[in-house]
Design a protein around this motif. Sequence first.
Motif, short mmCIF file in Angstrom:
data_model
loop_
_atom_site.label_atom_id
_atom_site.label_comp_id
_atom_site.label_asym_id
_atom_site.label_seq_id
_atom_site.Cartn_x
_atom_site.Cartn_y
_atom_site.Cartn_z
N GLU A 146 0.81 -1.22 0.00
CA GLU A 146 0.00 0.00 0.00
C GLU A 146 0.84 1.27 0.00
OE1 GLU A 146 -3.40 0.15 2.87
OE2 GLU A 146 -2.82 -1.94 3.13
N VAL A 147 1.99 1.18 0.62
CA VAL A 147 2.77 2.41 0.81
C VAL A 147 3.93 2.51 -0.18
CG1 VAL A 147 4.39 1.51 2.54
CG2 VAL A 147 3.66 3.88 2.66
N PRO A 201 4.27 2.58 -3.54
CA PRO A 201 4.26 3.57 -4.63
C PRO A 201 4.64 4.96 -4.14
CG PRO A 201 2.35 2.14 -4.78
CD PRO A 201 3.02 1.79 -3.50
N ALA A 202 4.07 5.38 -3.00
CA ALA A 202 4.39 6.70 -2.47
C ALA A 202 5.86 6.75 -2.06
CB ALA A 202 3.50 7.00 -1.26
N LEU A 203 6.35 5.69 -1.45
CA LEU A 203 7.75 5.66 -1.02
C LEU A 203 8.68 5.78 -2.23
CD1 LEU A 203 9.94 5.07 1.20
CD2 LEU A 203 9.76 2.69 0.52
N ALA A 230 8.08 7.04 -5.12
CA ALA A 230 8.00 8.37 -5.72
C ALA A 230 8.87 9.35 -4.94
CB ALA A 230 6.55 8.85 -5.74
N ARG A 231 8.76 9.28 -3.61
CA ARG A 231 9.54 10.24 -2.81
C ARG A 231 11.03 9.93 -2.86
NH1 ARG A 231 6.25 11.21 2.71
NH2 ARG A 231 8.21 12.18 3.34
N ASP A 273 7.55 2.60 5.65
CA ASP A 273 6.22 3.18 5.81
C ASP A 273 6.20 4.70 5.80
OD1 ASP A 273 7.41 3.67 8.17
OD2 ASP A 273 6.03 2.51 9.40
N LEU A 274 7.32 5.33 5.39
CA LEU A 274 7.42 6.79 5.28
C LEU A 274 7.31 7.49 6.64
CD1 LEU A 274 5.54 7.41 1.93
CD2 LEU A 274 7.96 7.74 2.39
N THR A 324 2.05 6.22 6.64
CA THR A 324 1.29 6.77 5.53
C THR A 324 0.13 5.87 5.13
OG1 THR A 324 3.33 7.74 4.76
CG2 THR A 324 1.47 7.76 3.25
#
Length: 335
Positions: free
Chosen positions: A24-25, A27-29, A31-32, A104-105, A209
Amino acid sequence: MKKQRSSSPEPMLSIVIPVHNEAEVLPALLARLWTTGQNLDGSFELLFVDDGSRDDSVAILMAARQRQPEIRVLQLSRNFGKEAAVSAGLEHARGEAVVLMDADLQDPPELIPDMLAQWRKGADVVLMKRRSRAGESWLKRITASLFYRLINRISDSPIPVDTGDFRLMSRRTVEALKQLPERNRYLKGMFAWVGMPTVTLEFDRDPRTAGTTKWNYLKLVHLAMEGITSFSTRPLRLALVLGLLAAGAGGAVGLWEVIRALVFGISTPGYASLIAMVTFLSGVQLLCVGLLGEYIGRIYMETKQRPVFIVAEDSHEAMAYAQPLLRVAGHDQNQ
Ligand code: UDP
Ligand code: MG
């Protein structure tokens, strides 16, 4: 220390990230991390250690690898736990500096340039200290604070309060850490034991996140026990102290009874106090035996000399040359 940044393909920085069911996390990780990577002045690798995920984590990482060749994915053969996953990452990281962070950001990747700046100024360890612990329950905060207080009272190498695993380490620090052979790995204690010139930076820890925490209180109790027993033998002395106190008190009561019988010539019935004493003392004895058991159990596990983790698949090696599927990390590579 190796310093051959230009002539060798080894990256300047390795970012080691343990992953357990983080689809779940991720893709965001990614990207950042991508944005952060663009702003780094130096080469880097993103070393993801998949700790037996059962969701799409690996698929997401492998897809991202097509686009971003800096990504390397180590797949452990099953879920070994975060401490083992991090150990696997440190073992395989090739960078001159190694950053350790959660998937998990909660540890913002945007801080990595600041950490690198401190490393360039000469720090071997850049510790990230949490200014706030947003999103964590008060119960977790209180238990965490009590635990740190307890362990720092009994351990010989104190663990900095409010720091997690988010940190940068120089190559020589990682090499030092790799020399610690224990199977029961309490990383926070091991980091503290290694020492090295350390700079501490403060940051605000974000709440997770997406997804849910992989920890529960049972795991935390296990980790706490690990922390206490792997870095101090002082609890063993508890048996001695309690034994001395109990024996002293028992002796005093006995003497008093004898004197009383001689002087007054009566023996008082004392079943209640007798039962209380017996229960109390057998409780103390069981406690001490259990404590011994904790240490002996760990000695037993250590004597088996099992590797801390098993790597089933390494995207890096799959690319370079065909390798046997199972590789036991740890011994063969260092010699
Ligand atoms: N993790 C892991 N193996 C496990 C449990 C967790 O590799 O058995 C990873 C997880 O994917 C995350 C990091 O360890 O990157 C921290 O886990 P989590 O956020 O669940 O712990 P918390 O921050 O709540 O202490
Ligand atoms: Mg977390």
